[in-house]
Structure formats: C-alpha cells, structure tokens
Design a protein around this motif. Structure first.
Motif, PDB file in Angstrom:
ATOM      1  N   ILE A 193       5.186  13.698   3.672  1.00  0.00           N
ATOM      2  CA  ILE A 193       4.433  12.603   3.051  1.00  0.00           C
ATOM      3  C   ILE A 193       2.972  12.990   2.862  1.00  0.00           C
ATOM      4  CG2 ILE A 193       3.542  10.267   3.435  1.00  0.00           C
ATOM      5  CD1 ILE A 193       6.460  10.237   2.671  1.00  0.00           C
ATOM      6  N   GLN A 194       2.427  12.684   1.665  1.00  0.00           N
ATOM      7  CA  GLN A 194       0.985  12.719   1.388  1.00  0.00           C
ATOM      8  C   GLN A 194       0.700  11.496   0.522  1.00  0.00           C
ATOM      9  OE1 GLN A 194       2.858  15.587   0.082  1.00  0.00           O
ATOM     10  NE2 GLN A 194       2.857  16.441   2.142  1.00  0.00           N
ATOM     11  N   VAL A 195       0.347  10.401   1.144  1.00  0.00           N
ATOM     12  CA  VAL A 195       0.256   9.126   0.445  1.00  0.00           C
ATOM     13  C   VAL A 195      -1.195   8.815   0.092  1.00  0.00           C
ATOM     14  CG1 VAL A 195       0.213   7.853   2.650  1.00  0.00           C
ATOM     15  CG2 VAL A 195       0.850   6.664   0.534  1.00  0.00           C
ATOM     16  N   GLY A 196      -1.418   8.358  -1.145  1.00  0.00           N
ATOM     17  CA  GLY A 196      -2.771   8.033  -1.571  1.00  0.00           C
ATOM     18  C   GLY A 196      -2.819   7.624  -3.027  1.00  0.00           C
ATOM     19  N   SER A 197      -4.041   7.582  -3.558  1.00  0.00           N
ATOM     20  CA  SER A 197      -4.269   7.086  -4.914  1.00  0.00           C
ATOM     21  C   SER A 197      -3.810   8.076  -5.969  1.00  0.00           C
ATOM     22  CB  SER A 197      -5.763   6.818  -5.133  1.00  0.00           C
ATOM     23  OG  SER A 197      -6.203   5.753  -4.352  1.00  0.00           O
ATOM     24  N   GLU A 198      -3.248   7.538  -7.038  1.00  0.00           N
ATOM     25  CA  GLU A 198      -3.059   8.295  -8.269  1.00  0.00           C
ATOM     26  C   GLU A 198      -4.084   7.778  -9.269  1.00  0.00           C
ATOM     27  OE1 GLU A 198      -0.168   7.886 -11.886  1.00  0.00           O
ATOM     28  OE2 GLU A 198       0.902   8.966 -10.287  1.00  0.00           O
ATOM     29  N   THR A 199      -5.021   8.649  -9.632  1.00  0.00           N
ATOM     30  CA  THR A 199      -6.043   8.239 -10.606  1.00  0.00           C
ATOM     31  C   THR A 199      -5.722   8.726 -12.013  1.00  0.00           C
ATOM     32  OG1 THR A 199      -7.467  10.182 -10.342  1.00  0.00           O
ATOM     33  CG2 THR A 199      -7.779   8.370  -8.773  1.00  0.00           C
ATOM     34  N   GLY A 200      -4.755   9.617 -12.156  1.00  0.00           N
ATOM     35  CA  GLY A 200      -4.399  10.119 -13.478  1.00  0.00           C
ATOM     36  C   GLY A 200      -3.069  10.844 -13.434  1.00  0.00           C
ATOM     37  N   ASN A 257      -3.989   4.230 -11.004  1.00  0.00           N
ATOM     38  CA  ASN A 257      -2.720   3.698 -11.497  1.00  0.00           C
ATOM     39  C   ASN A 257      -1.936   3.029 -10.371  1.00  0.00           C
ATOM     40  OD1 ASN A 257      -3.303   4.878 -13.979  1.00  0.00           O
ATOM     41  ND2 ASN A 257      -2.267   6.790 -13.434  1.00  0.00           N
ATOM     42  N   GLY A 258      -2.230   3.413  -9.147  1.00  0.00           N
ATOM     43  CA  GLY A 258      -1.522   2.888  -7.987  1.00  0.00           C
ATOM     44  C   GLY A 258      -1.519   3.920  -6.882  1.00  0.00           C
ATOM     45  N   PHE A 259      -0.572   3.775  -5.958  1.00  0.00           N
ATOM     46  CA  PHE A 259      -0.483   4.648  -4.797  1.00  0.00           C
ATOM     47  C   PHE A 259       0.887   5.316  -4.771  1.00  0.00           C
ATOM     48  CE2 PHE A 259      -3.203   1.010  -3.716  1.00  0.00           C
ATOM     49  CZ  PHE A 259      -4.410   1.683  -3.547  1.00  0.00           C
ATOM     50  N   THR A 260       0.897   6.644  -4.619  1.00  0.00           N
ATOM     51  CA  THR A 260       2.151   7.398  -4.575  1.00  0.00           C
ATOM     52  C   THR A 260       2.314   8.040  -3.208  1.00  0.00           C
ATOM     53  OG1 THR A 260       1.058   9.332  -5.566  1.00  0.00           O
ATOM     54  CG2 THR A 260       2.167   7.800  -7.054  1.00  0.00           C
ATOM     55  N   GLN A 261       3.542   8.516  -2.927  1.00  0.00           N
ATOM     56  CA  GLN A 261       3.912   8.852  -1.548  1.00  0.00           C
ATOM     57  C   GLN A 261       3.817  10.338  -1.215  1.00  0.00           C
ATOM     58  OE1 GLN A 261       4.348   5.792  -0.346  1.00  0.00           O
ATOM     59  NE2 GLN A 261       4.284   5.147  -2.496  1.00  0.00           N
ATOM     60  N   GLU A 301     -14.056   3.600  -0.739  1.00  0.00           N
ATOM     61  CA  GLU A 301     -13.032   4.639  -0.646  1.00  0.00           C
ATOM     62  C   GLU A 301     -13.358   5.574   0.514  1.00  0.00           C
ATOM     63  OE1 GLU A 301     -10.450   7.380  -3.708  1.00  0.00           O
ATOM     64  OE2 GLU A 301     -12.622   7.360  -3.945  1.00  0.00           O
ATOM     65  N   THR A 302     -12.429   5.727   1.429  1.00  0.00           N
ATOM     66  CA  THR A 302     -12.646   6.562   2.602  1.00  0.00           C
ATOM     67  C   THR A 302     -11.356   7.284   2.956  1.00  0.00           C
ATOM     68  OG1 THR A 302     -13.395   6.585   4.906  1.00  0.00           O
ATOM     69  CG2 THR A 302     -12.097   4.696   4.220  1.00  0.00           C
ATOM     70  N   ALA A 303     -11.515   8.456   3.550  1.00  0.00           N
ATOM     71  CA  ALA A 303     -10.350   9.233   3.953  1.00  0.00           C
ATOM     72  C   ALA A 303     -10.712  10.085   5.155  1.00  0.00           C
ATOM     73  CB  ALA A 303      -9.857  10.126   2.810  1.00  0.00           C
ATOM     74  N   SER A 304      -9.761  10.243   6.041  1.00  0.00           N
ATOM     75  CA  SER A 304      -9.858  11.147   7.176  1.00  0.00           C
ATOM     76  C   SER A 304      -8.442  11.624   7.460  1.00  0.00           C
ATOM     77  CB  SER A 304     -10.466  10.431   8.387  1.00  0.00           C
ATOM     78  OG  SER A 304      -9.660   9.331   8.766  1.00  0.00           O
ATOM     79  N   PRO A 305      -8.272  12.665   8.267  1.00  0.00           N
ATOM     80  CA  PRO A 305      -6.913  13.154   8.508  1.00  0.00           C
ATOM     81  C   PRO A 305      -5.979  12.043   9.005  1.00  0.00           C
ATOM     82  CG  PRO A 305      -8.487  14.763   9.278  1.00  0.00           C
ATOM     83  CD  PRO A 305      -9.282  13.544   8.890  1.00  0.00           C
ATOM     84  N   GLY A 306      -4.971  11.734   8.204  1.00  0.00           N
ATOM     85  CA  GLY A 306      -4.007  10.698   8.554  1.00  0.00           C
ATOM     86  C   GLY A 306      -4.346   9.309   8.074  1.00  0.00           C
ATOM     87  N   TYR A 307      -5.407   9.145   7.254  1.00  0.00           N
ATOM     88  CA  TYR A 307      -5.820   7.805   6.854  1.00  0.00           C
ATOM     89  C   TYR A 307      -6.487   7.833   5.483  1.00  0.00           C
ATOM     90  CZ  TYR A 307      -8.303   3.296   6.937  1.00  0.00           C
ATOM     91  OH  TYR A 307      -8.778   2.050   6.629  1.00  0.00           O
ATOM     92  N   TYR A 308      -6.216   6.781   4.683  1.00  0.00           N
ATOM     93  CA  TYR A 308      -6.876   6.610   3.383  1.00  0.00           C
ATOM     94  C   TYR A 308      -7.029   5.112   3.134  1.00  0.00           C
ATOM     95  CZ  TYR A 308      -7.755   6.445  -1.630  1.00  0.00           C
ATOM     96  OH  TYR A 308      -8.303   6.186  -2.860  1.00  0.00           O
TER      97      TYR A 308
END
Length: 716
Positions: free
Chosen positions: A55-62, A80-84, A120-127
């Motif tokens: 899993i690498q879950v987060g934003s799809e911007t394009g 566009n949303g969030f993908t997995q 918008e924030t991100a760290s290992p294991g979190y978005y």
C-alpha cells in the motif's frame, strides 16, 4: 514488617529514578520529508506507506502523462481523489488503483477538489490534506496490505463518496478509459465492497480488494460510463454518519484473490484505531532508519533520512499475510547499481527473500526479472540485472537460497532468447549489430557484458570451469564497440562498419526513437564498463588519456540532442547525467585512474547541487530508491562501482560522522575529521586507527565493524 518496609523503599526509589532517567528512542522519522522529489523529474509521492508494503495511499493530482508516473505533482492545487497504491520515482506509470473522493452537497459536474496546500502534510506512514471545495479534512495511514482513510465531514452536510473502480495511473489520456480489461464489483451488505480489476497499462495485472466502511451505505448511485471502453463502474455512495461526522474506510489489497484481501484485512487491521495504526507505521520506519545514525546540519539529516525512506519503500511484498514473501517492483536496471548492494548492508534480512522472489519469477516465466511489477515482466529496460544482484548476494555470503538453482536461472537467462535478448546474434558477432538489432545495440552490448562478468564469477566459485570461461569471454564483448578513432562506444553493423554519420551527443531511448543507446548517448555509455575499468583505461590510451576524456565529459556543453523521448537524461554536468543511472559510477572512475582528488571534487558538487532539501530537489527520477542509494553511499564515503562482489571504492564522506548499526550488534563508523564545506579533499584514511592506503574497502571489512576515519583538507 519493618524489614520489609526498609527493603521496599530503596526498591521504589530505584524504579522511580529509572523511569525518570529513561531516554526515549530517537525519532528519525522527523527528518524525513516525503515531499522532496514530488515535483518535476523526481516522480515521488507524499502518501502513507510502511517499509516494503503493498500500500502507498495518498492524493492523485493528475493522470494520463509522463509527469504523473506517481500520480502526484506538488505544484498542483487540485486533486482527483485518493488512490491506494503507486510507484516511487519511476519513468513509467501504473498502479493508482481504487480512486476515492469524499464530497458534500450535490454531485459535482467534475469530480475533483481544490486543496488547501497549507494543510497538506506527510510523514512516514501518514498523509493529510483539506479539501477546500467541500471543507473535508482527509487523513490516511497504512499497514503493509491495508490503507486506512479518515474523512471529517462538516456538520449538517450531505455525506457522499465517489468510488471509481475504473481509475488507475495511465500513460496517456486516451488510455484513461480503456485500460481496464475486466472488473467485478460486489456489495456484501451495507458496509463492505469486494471485487477485482484486470488492468493493462504497463503490463496486464489483476488486483483484488476489500473495502470496508465504519458506517452503513444508505444509498448508492451507478454513474454513466464516460466511454464505451469503460469496463469498471463508478459509484457515488451516501452515508449517514450520525453525530460524529467521521467516515472511516479500510481498503485491503491482494494479488491472489478476494479471500486473500479479506485475510490481509483480518490479520492487519481488524479494528478502527487510526492513531495506533500511525504509531505502528512510524515504529516500522524508525526501526529501519535507526540503522544509520548521522551527524550534520538539519538539511543533511533531512536529505539522508529521506533517501533512506525512499530506499525502503520498495521492493514491495505482493504476497498475502502468512505466506512466503514475494517481492516485486524490481527496477533492476536502476537498482542493481547501488540500491541492492546497500540492502546487503542496511537490510540484510531481506536479501535472501529478494533472491527467492527473483527465482520464483524465473520459475513462472523462464528467465530472471528485468523490470518486474506485480510479479510480472514489463520488458521495460535492457540487460538482465537480476544476475548481478543474485551473484553479489552469494559472493557476500548470503546462502539462504539454492546456489545450483540460482546458477541455472542465471545461465538460462543469459543463453535462452526472450523479448530483450538475441543470444545467437550476440555470440555470432561479439556485439549487437545496429542493422540486426534496431534499438539500443550499444547499450545492450555493454550491459550484457556486465551480466556475463557476474555469471562468470558465480560459475567460478561453484567450480563450473567451462561456464566460467564461456561467460568470461563474453564479458569482453564491450571492447568490440569502443571506436579507436573517437574513443567512444559506437554502433557497428553486421559487416563490422561503424555507424556513419555518427553524432556522439544524440540521445535515444527504446521504443520511441530507435538509436543505439538506452536513455543516453555515446558520451554517457562509453564508461559503462563497471567490471573492467583497467581494460577501458587501456583501450582509451592509458590513465592520462582516460582522465582527459573524463574531463571532456564533465566540462563540455550541457546539451541534449534527442531523437525521441529523453526526459530521463537530466541532472547534467557537461554530458554527465546524474539524473539517470548509467552515469552513477562515473565520478568514481577518477579514483581508479589515479586522480582521487577529482572524484572528491565531483562528489561534493553532485551532492550539493543535485540533492537539495526542497520539493523539486531531485535532479531526476528517484527510480525506486537508486538515486537515494547513490546519495547514501556517497555520504558514507564509498560506492560500489562494480556492484557485484563487495568492493566499495573510496570517495569522500559528505557528513561529519555516521554510525552504521549492523545486524550482528557491531557498528561501522565513518568519520570525517576537520569536516567543512571547504575541506572537500581527503588527506589520509585510517581504518581502526591504522593507515589505510587502499582505493577500496570490502564488504567484509564494513560488516566486521570498526571506524573508517577520513582526514579532510582544502588542498587536493
């Protein structure tokens, strides 16, 4: 009774003091910035994941273009949303499965939202990010097989969610609605959806999923297809959140089946505790990041630990829980150079499983992986660089796999034809003629010769004399393409004539332009002789002529003359292209030719100008951790020019001190005495307090522990 009291008081005092003086474990994740490389060429992403997870879950911007290989560009202000799942720093798109977009109010005409970049924030294991169009706070975390979403909706609003089963990362807008070949979606009650999608983007693959909600679906609407090519549905789901205004979603993936996805969900995430999941992900990252403790300013620490983070995102274990690991996302044309040698130091417990996974893919397809995704072959690149990875592991003492079986896989892969090999042609001419092999003839020859060298070393230690001599002879085929006039690697036809006219600056890339090189030109590929630098020095007329030619490489005009898709050739210093992997060992060649001071100058320049602590701070695709691995090795003061066999060429450390915590309880310390931005030259080296005058240090010496001391100065 008095005696018991007297004994108890000191004990309680001891416990109290112990608790007060306990030192918390260092948090290395605070130095990781997942946004570095998430702009322009880096193709990185700031989503949530755990080491080596699916899993690498987060934003799809394009979507639908080369710039969106990871589905994200930091300069975008809409999503566009969030993908997995997604790819880290590659030059081709795929994955980006199961897009979800929470929204409020009536169904929008276009499913996307602006985002508040300040949130918008991100760290290992979190978005996390806020969707400003709908005033929704979105957060994500992950386990190896499960993405966990948490959406905070505004009070009193209609609560809806787009679930797009058609979406995944595509190479073009035309492919957006045509890549799903088959799909099935099943609503199992009012809180669960299961199914699969078979997609064909980079390769044909099938993923299976379970989606579970913490609130019941009260309404679902099937959206109309946007194209007759669409095979998977899109749904708008509506929920009644009650008083807590919070929708949580678990998405479990599997490469084997829906039952596998359900097992992954049950094993890894049976509860809904979001904070605990974040903490476990953070712990898993800290366990790996703690394997190197570095000193330096904040920028250096940030770049170093972010590089370690990128290194450990993949390879990805696509096997289900409680099954033998099967690691894929093997960008071997890139990662054999430094990433895999670095795993043997920093994650040795994974190495045998990496080899087993390559052998498993060999069993399935008849040759070792070249560029593997979801356990299948993409045929994206050239050579067969699973070979050096396997041989390097064996020569370094990794024996958790059957050596005879591994050698069979190596030999078969280098003697039986497949889509990227024509061994009868290769053996007949001693090179790939450009009139017979229309694409990448020079690069394929150079890279195959290196694989042959590795196979020869494997045969030698196994006592296979005939195989050793066969592969050793082929490992010299590169010499047949060094033009004595231009002193460059040049295409030659089946009659033995050099390519004419010859433009040494002309870049080419497979599949788009023809040409004799792979993402490069003659200037960049001439140095691709990692196993026989002395032989190349001789062919170029000795050390002085060799280093003069190298000087030309670095000092000539920074131009790109492309005959096709050459966006990967970036990070130029002259014609040296640090943004692409064939150049990665080249700065170290000066050290092998008697001018280590020049290597030291260049390493300082590359580290300072091509790896910068900002969003667009990478000069090229991270390529599944290879760009990061170069940075880590170089900061530690050594690098595997020949990445098979365990010899690391000394450079110059780019940090004042680093302690590598080895798995055997030992430590290997690299220290730069008199370290500063001006003191870039190495005056002397000591290993364990004794003068060390070698050009290289061995893997065994590193793993034995000790201290490698560089005395630095400002005079070359």
């Amino acid at each position: 009774m008095k005696l018991a009291f007297v004994i108890l008081i000191p004990f309680l005092f001891f416990v109290s003091c112990s608790q007060q003086t306990s030192v918390p474990e260092p948090d290395y994740t605070k130095y990781v910035d997942p946004f570095i490389g998430a702009a322009e060429y880096g193709h990185c992403f700031p989503g949530a994941c755990v080491p080596f997870g699916l899993i690498q879950v987060g934003s799809e911007t394009g979507n639908g273009g080369w710039e969106y290989c990871s589905g994200y560009q930091s300069t975008d202000s809409t999503i566009n949303g969030f993908t997995q799942d997604r790819l880290n720093g590659t030059g081709c798109p795929d994955l980006g499965d199961l897009l979800m977009l929470p929204f409020t109010g009536e169904k929008p005409e276009v499913f996307k939202s602006t985002i508040n970049k300040k949130t918008e924030t991100a760290s290992p294991g979190y978005y996390a990010v806020q969707l400003t169009d709908f005033n929704i706070d979105a957060e994500m975390t992950a386990t190896p097989h499960v993405a966990l979403h948490r959406y905070k909706y505004p009070a009193g609003e209609k609560t809806s969610l787009l679930v797009d089963f058609q979406s995944s990362q595509c190479s073009s807008q035309n492919q957006l609605h045509a890549h799903v070949q088959d799909a099935e979606v099943n609503f199992e009650g009012d809180k669960m959806i299961t199914g699969y999608s078979n997609t064909s983007v980079w390769l044909n693959r099938t993923y299976y999923y379970v989606i579970e909600f913490n609130k019941p679906i009260i309404k679902k609407e099937l959206l109309p297809n946007r194209s007759e090519n669409e095979k998977a549905p899109r749904y708008v789901l509506e929920f009644d959140l009650g008083s807590d205004e919070e929708l949580m979603i678990k998405v479990a993936l599997s490469s084997t089946g829906v039952e596998g996805a359900k097992a992954n969900l049950a094993k890894e995430k049976s509860d809904w505790n979001f904070e605990t999941t974040i903490e476990k992900a953070k712990q898993s990252w800290n366990e790996l990041l703690a394997r190197v403790d570095v000193q330096g300013d904040n920028d250096k620490k940030t770049m170093f630990y972010t590089s370690m983070y990128r290194l450990f995102i993949q390879p990805n274990n696509i096997a289900d829980v409680d099954k033998a690991p099967f690691y894929s996302t093997l960008s071997l044309w890139d990662t054999y150079r430094a990433a895999h040698p670095l795993y043997t130091i920093l994650a040795p417990e994974k190495v045998d499983d990496f080899v087993h996974s390559m052998l498993h893919q060999y069993d399935n397809q008849g040759f070792l992986p070249i560029w593997a995704l979801w356990g299948k072959e993409t045929f994206c690149m050239i050579g067969n660089h699973a070979v050096p990875v396997i041989v390097d592991a064996y020569l370094k003492g990794f024996k958790g796999f059957d050596a005879e079986r591994a050698f069979e896989a190596v030999k078969t892969s280098l003697t039986s034809d497949h889509q990227k090999s024509s061994w009868a042609v290769y053996d007949k001419y001693g090179y790939y003629p450009f009139d017979v092999v229309k694409e990448e003839s020079v690069s394929r020859t150079m890279e195959s010769a290196y694989d042959d060298y590795c196979a020869a070393q494997f045969a030698k230690v196994l006592g296979k004399e005939d195989d050793y001599m066969f592969f050793l002879e082929r490992s010299n085929y590169w010499k047949n393409l060094i033009d004595p006039e231009t002193k460059l690697a040049r295409g030659k036809n089946s009659d033995g004539n050099w390519r004419t006219p010859f433009n040494s600056f002309s870049l080419s890339h497979a599949g788009t332009s023809g040409g004799d090189y792979t993402e490069g030109n003659a200037w960049q590929y001439t140095w691709h002789v990692q196993h026989d630098v002395d032989g190349l020095i001789d062919l170029l007329g000795g050390k002085e002529n060799f280093t003069t030619k190298l000087d030309s490489l670095f000092e000539m005009e920074e131009s790109s003359e492309g005959t096709g898709f050459v966006l990967d050739v970036t990070g130029l210093i002259g014609q040296y292209a640090h943004g692409n992997e064939p150049s990665h060992h080249v700065a170290y060649l000066y050290a092998l030719a008697g001018k280590p001071w020049r290597t030291q100058e260049l390493l300082h320049e590359i580290v300072k100008t091509k790896y910068i602590n900002k969003i667009d701070g990478l000069c090229g695709n991270d390529d599944c951790g290879q760009m990061s691995a170069w940075y880590i090795f170089t900061n530690l003061g050594f690098y595997p020019v020949n990445p098979c066999g365990g010899e690391y060429i000394l450079g110059a450390p780019q940090l004042p001190k680093a302690i590598v915590n080895l798995p055997n309880g030992k430590t290997f310390t690299v220290e730069a005495k008199n370290f500063s931005d001006e003191n870039i030259y190495v005056k002397s080296v000591e290993l364990n307090d004794k003068p060390y005058n070698k050009l290289s240090i061995s893997h065994e010496e590193v793993m034995n522990g000790g201290t490698l001391m560089f005395e630095m100065g400002n005079v070359k």
